[in-house]
Design a protein around this motif. Structure first.
Motif, PDB file in Angstrom:
ATOM      1  N   ASP A  54       0.803  -1.222   0.000  1.00  0.00           N
ATOM      2  CA  ASP A  54       0.000   0.000   0.000  1.00  0.00           C
ATOM      3  C   ASP A  54       0.841   1.280   0.000  1.00  0.00           C
ATOM      4  O   ASP A  54       0.326   2.362  -0.244  1.00  0.00           O
ATOM      5  N   VAL A  55       2.143   1.175   0.242  1.00  0.00           N
ATOM      6  CA  VAL A  55       3.040   2.329   0.237  1.00  0.00           C
ATOM      7  C   VAL A  55       3.608   2.582  -1.171  1.00  0.00           C
ATOM      8  O   VAL A  55       3.997   3.714  -1.511  1.00  0.00           O
ATOM      9  N   PRO A  57       2.372   2.926  -4.287  1.00  0.00           N
ATOM     10  CA  PRO A  57       1.882   4.009  -5.151  1.00  0.00           C
ATOM     11  C   PRO A  57       2.400   5.399  -4.749  1.00  0.00           C
ATOM     12  O   PRO A  57       2.810   6.187  -5.616  1.00  0.00           O
ATOM     13  N   ASP A  58       2.426   5.698  -3.447  1.00  0.00           N
ATOM     14  CA  ASP A  58       2.928   6.999  -2.992  1.00  0.00           C
ATOM     15  C   ASP A  58       4.432   7.098  -3.244  1.00  0.00           C
ATOM     16  O   ASP A  58       4.932   8.119  -3.731  1.00  0.00           O
ATOM     17  N   LEU A  59       5.167   6.030  -2.940  1.00  0.00           N
ATOM     18  CA  LEU A  59       6.612   6.016  -3.198  1.00  0.00           C
ATOM     19  C   LEU A  59       6.877   6.235  -4.684  1.00  0.00           C
ATOM     20  O   LEU A  59       7.727   7.053  -5.065  1.00  0.00           O
ATOM     21  N   SER A  60       6.125   5.552  -5.534  1.00  0.00           N
ATOM     22  CA  SER A  60       6.309   5.680  -6.986  1.00  0.00           C
ATOM     23  C   SER A  60       6.041   7.105  -7.458  1.00  0.00           C
ATOM     24  O   SER A  60       6.794   7.650  -8.272  1.00  0.00           O
ATOM     25  N   ALA A  61       4.989   7.713  -6.953  1.00  0.00           N
ATOM     26  CA  ALA A  61       4.665   9.089  -7.349  1.00  0.00           C
ATOM     27  C   ALA A  61       5.782  10.046  -6.924  1.00  0.00           C
ATOM     28  O   ALA A  61       6.158  10.955  -7.676  1.00  0.00           O
ATOM     29  N   ARG A  62       6.325   9.835  -5.746  1.00  0.00           N
ATOM     30  CA  ARG A  62       7.402  10.695  -5.255  1.00  0.00           C
ATOM     31  C   ARG A  62       8.704  10.471  -6.039  1.00  0.00           C
ATOM     32  O   ARG A  62       9.443  11.413  -6.325  1.00  0.00           O
ATOM     33  N   ARG A  65       8.399  12.294  -9.340  1.00  0.00           N
ATOM     34  CA  ARG A  65       8.676  13.732  -9.193  1.00  0.00           C
ATOM     35  C   ARG A  65      10.181  13.973  -9.044  1.00  0.00           C
ATOM     36  O   ARG A  65      10.732  14.924  -9.611  1.00  0.00           O
ATOM     37  N   ALA A 110      12.236  10.758  -1.054  1.00  0.00           N
ATOM     38  CA  ALA A 110      10.940  10.267  -1.541  1.00  0.00           C
ATOM     39  C   ALA A 110      10.435   9.144  -0.653  1.00  0.00           C
ATOM     40  O   ALA A 110       9.248   9.098  -0.301  1.00  0.00           O
ATOM     41  N   LYS A 113       9.357  10.488   2.848  1.00  0.00           N
ATOM     42  CA  LYS A 113       8.063  11.182   2.763  1.00  0.00           C
ATOM     43  C   LYS A 113       6.908  10.212   2.532  1.00  0.00           C
ATOM     44  O   LYS A 113       5.775  10.494   2.906  1.00  0.00           O
ATOM     45  N   ALA A 114       7.198   9.063   1.926  1.00  0.00           N
ATOM     46  CA  ALA A 114       6.161   8.049   1.688  1.00  0.00           C
ATOM     47  C   ALA A 114       5.978   7.149   2.911  1.00  0.00           C
ATOM     48  O   ALA A 114       5.102   6.284   2.912  1.00  0.00           O
TER      49      ALA A 114
END
Length: 190
Positions: A54-55, A57-62, A65, A110, A113-114
């Protein structure tokens, strides 16, 4: 998943290094080392360890960026060194090392922050591990042979998220398998 962020050298750069490593493997004492396979040759930017699904997607988005904020840069495999007394033998890098360090710092930030526990921050040291040993060994002949190694310069143009699948067979010398989970272009508009 056991994950890390990395820069993967292009195949022709890997082939140049493989030719030098073949020479190193013939040196006296080289059989005391566990040589890493070509599929595992990469510059780890940030090691994340086990990351919950579940982490990701956020890690990937960061990470995406972070990649977009980093311009492509030149890099080459050059020289080498060791960690510990022969515990890890590695090929070094030459080129825009400040850009590589910045990308490593961004890959670590990243993850933090995730919500990925990263432990203590260490200054990034560009290296590509080519061999390991459980014991202290004298790798001076290998270091001497690596000193003059100079591969071609290429442009680092992507950040890669890699999954490390550890061996489960128990067969001595079996290598981890690496699988690209995602890759993002550097410097892309976003």
């Amino acid at each position: 998943m056991r994950l890390f962020a990395a820069v993967l050298p292009p195949e022709d750069a890997v082939a140049e290094l493989a030719a030098r490593i073949a020479e190193l493997r013939a040196l006296p004492g080289a059989d005391a080392l566990r040589w890493t396979g070509r599929p595992g040759w990469h510059f780890t930017l940030a090691f994340y360890g086990e990351v919950e699904e579940d982490v990701i997607p956020d890690l990937s988005a960061r990470l995406e960026r972070a990649a977009h904020r980093t311009a492509p840069f030149p890099l080459a495999l050059r020289g080498g060194g060791q960690f510990g007394k022969g515990r890890a033998l590695w090929a070094g890098a030459e080129g825009d090392l400040p850009a590589l360090r910045l990308l490593a710092d961004r890959a670590e930030a990243a993850a933090r922050k995730a919500g990925v526990a990263m432990g203590v921050h260490r200054r990034y040291k560009a290296h590509l591990t080519v061999a390991r040993s459980r014991d202290d060994i004298d790798v001076r002949p290998c270091l001497e042979a690596l000193k003059s190694f100079a591969g071609r310069t290429w442009t680092v143009d992507e950040l890669t998220l890699v999954r490390s699948n550890l061996p489960k067979s128990g067969v001595p010398g079996e290598q981890p398998r690496y699988e690209t989970v995602a890759r993002w272009p550097l410097g892309a508009a976003g």
